[in-house]
Every structure is written in C-alpha cells, then in structure tokens.
Write an enzyme that holds these catalytic residues in place. Structure first.
Site, PDB file in Angstrom:
ATOM      1  N   ASP A 137       3.876   8.091  12.763  1.00  0.00           N
ATOM      2  CA  ASP A 137       3.427   6.941  11.984  1.00  0.00           C
ATOM      3  C   ASP A 137       4.071   5.643  12.459  1.00  0.00           C
ATOM      4  OD1 ASP A 137       1.990   8.742  10.534  1.00  0.00           O
ATOM      5  OD2 ASP A 137       3.390   8.824   8.841  1.00  0.00           O
ATOM      6  N   GLY A 138       5.261   5.735  13.040  1.00  0.00           N
ATOM      7  CA  GLY A 138       5.934   4.538  13.525  1.00  0.00           C
ATOM      8  C   GLY A 138       5.176   3.822  14.622  1.00  0.00           C
ATOM      9  N   ASN A 159       3.216  -1.406   5.627  1.00  0.00           N
ATOM     10  CA  ASN A 159       3.681  -0.517   4.558  1.00  0.00           C
ATOM     11  C   ASN A 159       4.225  -1.286   3.363  1.00  0.00           C
ATOM     12  OD1 ASN A 159       2.971   2.028   5.372  1.00  0.00           O
ATOM     13  ND2 ASN A 159       4.968   2.568   6.218  1.00  0.00           N
ATOM     14  N   ASP A 177      18.658  -1.446  -8.088  1.00  0.00           N
ATOM     15  CA  ASP A 177      18.944  -1.442  -6.655  1.00  0.00           C
ATOM     16  C   ASP A 177      17.996  -2.333  -5.865  1.00  0.00           C
ATOM     17  OD1 ASP A 177      21.043   0.208  -7.012  1.00  0.00           O
ATOM     18  OD2 ASP A 177      20.151   1.995  -6.138  1.00  0.00           O
ATOM     19  N   THR A 213       2.241   5.666  -0.096  1.00  0.00           N
ATOM     20  CA  THR A 213       2.625   7.043   0.210  1.00  0.00           C
ATOM     21  C   THR A 213       3.892   7.100   1.064  1.00  0.00           C
ATOM     22  OG1 THR A 213       1.021   6.965   2.042  1.00  0.00           O
ATOM     23  CG2 THR A 213       0.310   8.018  -0.006  1.00  0.00           C
ATOM     24  N   ALA A 214       4.593   5.976   1.189  1.00  0.00           N
ATOM     25  CA  ALA A 214       5.826   5.946   1.975  1.00  0.00           C
ATOM     26  C   ALA A 214       7.024   5.785   1.036  1.00  0.00           C
ATOM     27  CB  ALA A 214       5.744   4.811   3.002  1.00  0.00           C
ATOM     28  N   TYR A 215       7.746   4.691   1.149  1.00  0.00           N
ATOM     29  CA  TYR A 215       8.947   4.474   0.342  1.00  0.00           C
ATOM     30  C   TYR A 215       8.601   4.422  -1.149  1.00  0.00           C
ATOM     31  CZ  TYR A 215      13.589   2.417  -0.673  1.00  0.00           C
ATOM     32  OH  TYR A 215      14.863   2.185  -1.135  1.00  0.00           O
ATOM     33  N   ALA A 216       7.446   3.833  -1.475  1.00  0.00           N
ATOM     34  CA  ALA A 216       7.089   3.633  -2.883  1.00  0.00           C
ATOM     35  C   ALA A 216       6.952   4.955  -3.630  1.00  0.00           C
ATOM     36  CB  ALA A 216       5.795   2.828  -2.980  1.00  0.00           C
TER      37      ALA A 216
END
Length: 418
Positions: free
Chosen positions: A157-158, A238, A268, A279-282
C-alpha cells in the site's frame, strides 16, 4: 409515477412513439436510480418556489459508481513504474515488467533514480538491455506534471501512497500490483500481468476515485502578515494526524468546522481521514470503515479523555480548522500520510478540505468487489466459525429430549414425602 406518466405522454406525441417510449423508460429508471444513490434528491427545485442556491465553489458531485470507467482520448505512451525500494523480492517482477513495456509495447518508462541505484539489478541480464532506455527522475527535485499517462505500482500500500505524493495536482490512473505485506489498496496479482495491463491500456477497467485531503498549514506570523512566505500545502490520501508528539502532556486541540468551533480535543490527538484512510489508522482508533466512493471526511479522536467522544463523519465539502488551544501546555505535531512531520505552535492553524484532485485507482474487478475482498482477505472482516446446521444437531436434540422425558418419568415415580 406521475413523472413517468408525464414523460410517456410527451414522448408519445412524437412520430417514433415506440422508440421514444423505450427512451422514456430508460430515462425514468436512470433518474430513479440517481435519487436512490444520491440522497437528498439532486433535483435543484422544490415546489413552486424553493430551490438550492447555485454554488460555484462546489467541491465534488456524487456520481453513480457504475459510470466511473477508464477511457483514453488517445493511446497512453508514458508509464511511471514505482517499486518498493530495497526489496529483493520485487526485482524479478520489476525487470519483467519494464522489459515488456519497453520492448513489446514500445512505451516510454519512467522510474525513480534511486531504483536504478540498487546493485542487485546487475544480476538480471534482461535489465541491461532496457536500462539505458529508462527515464529517471528524483522526487525531491523533478516535476512529473503532464509527463505521465499511466502509473504501475509494484509493492504494498505504501507504493500507492508514494504515487499520490508525487502528484500534487492531477494524478494519472494508477494500477497497483500486490507484492507487499498487506495489500489492501493493491488489488492486482502479478501472475498474468501482461493480460491485465493490456486490458487497462485498451480502456477495459473500472475506476475508484479515491478522494484526497488538501492540508494547508498557516503560521501565526503569516496570519499577521509579518511573513509573506507561501503557506505549506500537502495532499494526503489516507489521513492527517495531529497529536502531542514527544510531549508528556495531553493534546489540547480546538476543532472548527466551516469557521464554527465544534469541540476541543483532549487526549493523544486527532485523525482526519479520507474514506480510503478509514481502513488504516482511523479504524485502529475505533472508527468505522467507509467505502472510498463515499464523499466524506472522518474525524477520529486518539485515546480521548472522554467516554462520549466518538468518531464523526462530516460532508466532503466542509473546511476543518485545527489549532492548539490557547491554554494548551505544549505544541502539536502534525504528520501527513505518516511521512512528513510539522509542528503546530500556539497561533498556528491547519486547514483541511477535500481536494479536487482524487487518485483514480484502477479496479481488478469493480469498486464493490475489490473493497469487500480486501476487507475479508486483509482485515478478516466478520470472520468467525460457522454455526452448525440443524441436521447436524438433530441427534443431540433428540438425545436431550429423551433425557428430559426420562427425568420426568423418574420424578413421577418417586414416593411422596410423609
């Protein structure tokens, strides 16, 4: 139905009644489908007087996903091949691909200069015949705007995130092959790459328009007109993350939506993501997963010091303003797609809006199938052991009922207490 009947009467007044009837039916179905896809209704007028005010600054229009198909107004000539650097497993597929593009398809192939610096490429004899014909660039200095017709990514994905970062305006169509670890955004397998690339070059492919966020950092000095430097503008695919960085204190961040103060974030930090980034960090921070075709921006707190602070979804056309609160004990750190990092000091502001330049990601099947396949294969969404069918439990059910009847009989036969 009144609209349908009115259209039928109008169309029947023409000479070619039967043909116009078919067209009227198709037009009616198209409108009905559009209304079901785009709530509220996209019709501009409501009743005799009411209507939506025209807005020339509209960010995007909601389209029927089925209409998002790739087409070329002229045959693509230049292709950018992006590979994961310093990954020996991708070298063989990379050499096969560029050799085929150069010799079989006579295309002009661009690669990053850092890719050719890999000494392991010298072990591949086929690469020496194409190396001199490759065009190179450096991401930090060279501009690829209007030079690339088509992008192919080899890796995880990167690589797609990197392709997005190379184009801060219009992005060419991107075809991503899964040669990395997760592969949520890379739907293509490399086994039969020739056939799949040919389908794309011939225009037989569906597109997912992945929206990006335009992030503008405005310094306090710039706001006070003391510094005339151009504000920093970055596009992310993203998310943009505002957190406390290395500070031991809580983040204290003010969040504004279209100029109105919405809330202050104590925790934080805060994640502002696209549907692609949901669908990543979130999602790891507790957010919902949103299909990339949904025009929206997701706001997700990171470990908030409030049990009632839940993630929210706002319309794609709004402008978010994020800044450290005046009473904040520390500055805030900002990262863009997990790469670039900046510091927000008291008085600095981060403005986030939906960019008008999405990333046209080419689908292996279609928008729906690709996304749900990725959810199942990469995130194991809703994976659990299946329940047994009733016929498999019939023996257990019968044996249980027999045991109950036996217990009842034994109970009836017991002598009464005296």
């Amino acid at each position: 139905m009144a609209l349908f009947k009115k259209m039928l009467r109008r169309q029947y007044s023409h000479e070619s009644g039967k043909t116009e009837l078919v067209r009227a039916q198709e037009e009616y179905l198209d409108r009905r489908r559009t209304r079901s896809l785009n709530a509220p209704s996209p019709i501009q007028q409501f009743g005799p007087c009411g209507r939506i005010m025209k807005n020339s600054a509209m960010v995007m229009q909601i389209q029927d996903p089925a209409s998002q198909r790739l087409t070329w107004y002229k045959p693509p000539l230049t292709v950018l091949v992006i590979k994961k650097v310093h990954d020996a497993q991708i070298l063989a597929p990379f050499v096969q691909l560029v050799h085929w593009l150069v010799h079989d398809k006579s295309m002009v192939v661009f690669v990053e200069a850092a890719v050719l610096d890999d000494t392991l490429l010298a072990e591949y004899g086929d690469f020496t015949s194409v190396k001199e014909r490759l065009m190179t660039f450096r991401a930090s200095t060279d501009d690829l705007t209007d030079k690339i017709d088509f992008i192919i990514c080899l890796g995880g994905d990167g690589t797609l995130l990197h392709a997005s970062s190379l184009f801060q305006q219009s992005v060419p169509p991107v075809m991503a092959f899964h040669l990395g670890s997760l592969g949520f955004l890379t739907p293509f397998e490399f086994n039969n790459f020739q056939e799949q690339v040919m389908n794309v070059l011939e225009g037989h492919a569906a597109l997912t328009l992945r929206s990006r966020l335009q992030c503008v950092v405005l310094r306090k000095s710039q706001d006070d007109n003391k510094d005339k430097k151009k504000p920093t503008t970055i596009l992310v695919l993203n998310e943009v993350v505002v957190d406390r960085g290395p500070s031991p204190y809580l983040s204290n961040i003010d969040l504004f939506l279209d100029g109105k103060h919405i809330t202050s974030v104590q925790g934080d930090g805060l994640i502002v993501s696209t549907p692609t980034g949901s669908t990543a960090y979130a999602v790891a921070a507790g957010a919902s997963m949103i299909h990339p075709s949904v025009p929206a921006i997701m706001v997700t707190p990171i470990c908030p010091h409030s049990l009632s602070f839940r993630p929210i979804v706002v319309p794609a056309g709004v402008e978010l303003k994020i800044m450290p609160s005046p009473e904040a004990r520390n500055s805030a750190s900002v990262s863009f797609d997990g790469r670039s990092q900046l510091t927000l000091r008291p008085g600095d502001s981060l403005y986030v809006t939906t960019s008008v330049y999405p990333v046209p990601s080419i689908c292996a099947q279609d928008q729906i199938s690709d996304w749900f396949d990725s959810l199942a294969e990469c995130l194991h969404w809703n994976v659990r052991k299946k329940q047994k069918q009733m016929d498999e439990l019939s023996d257990l059910t019968h044996s249980s009922s027999d045991n109950l009847e036996e217990l009842d009989n034994n109970h009836d036969e017991r002598p009464s207490d005296t």
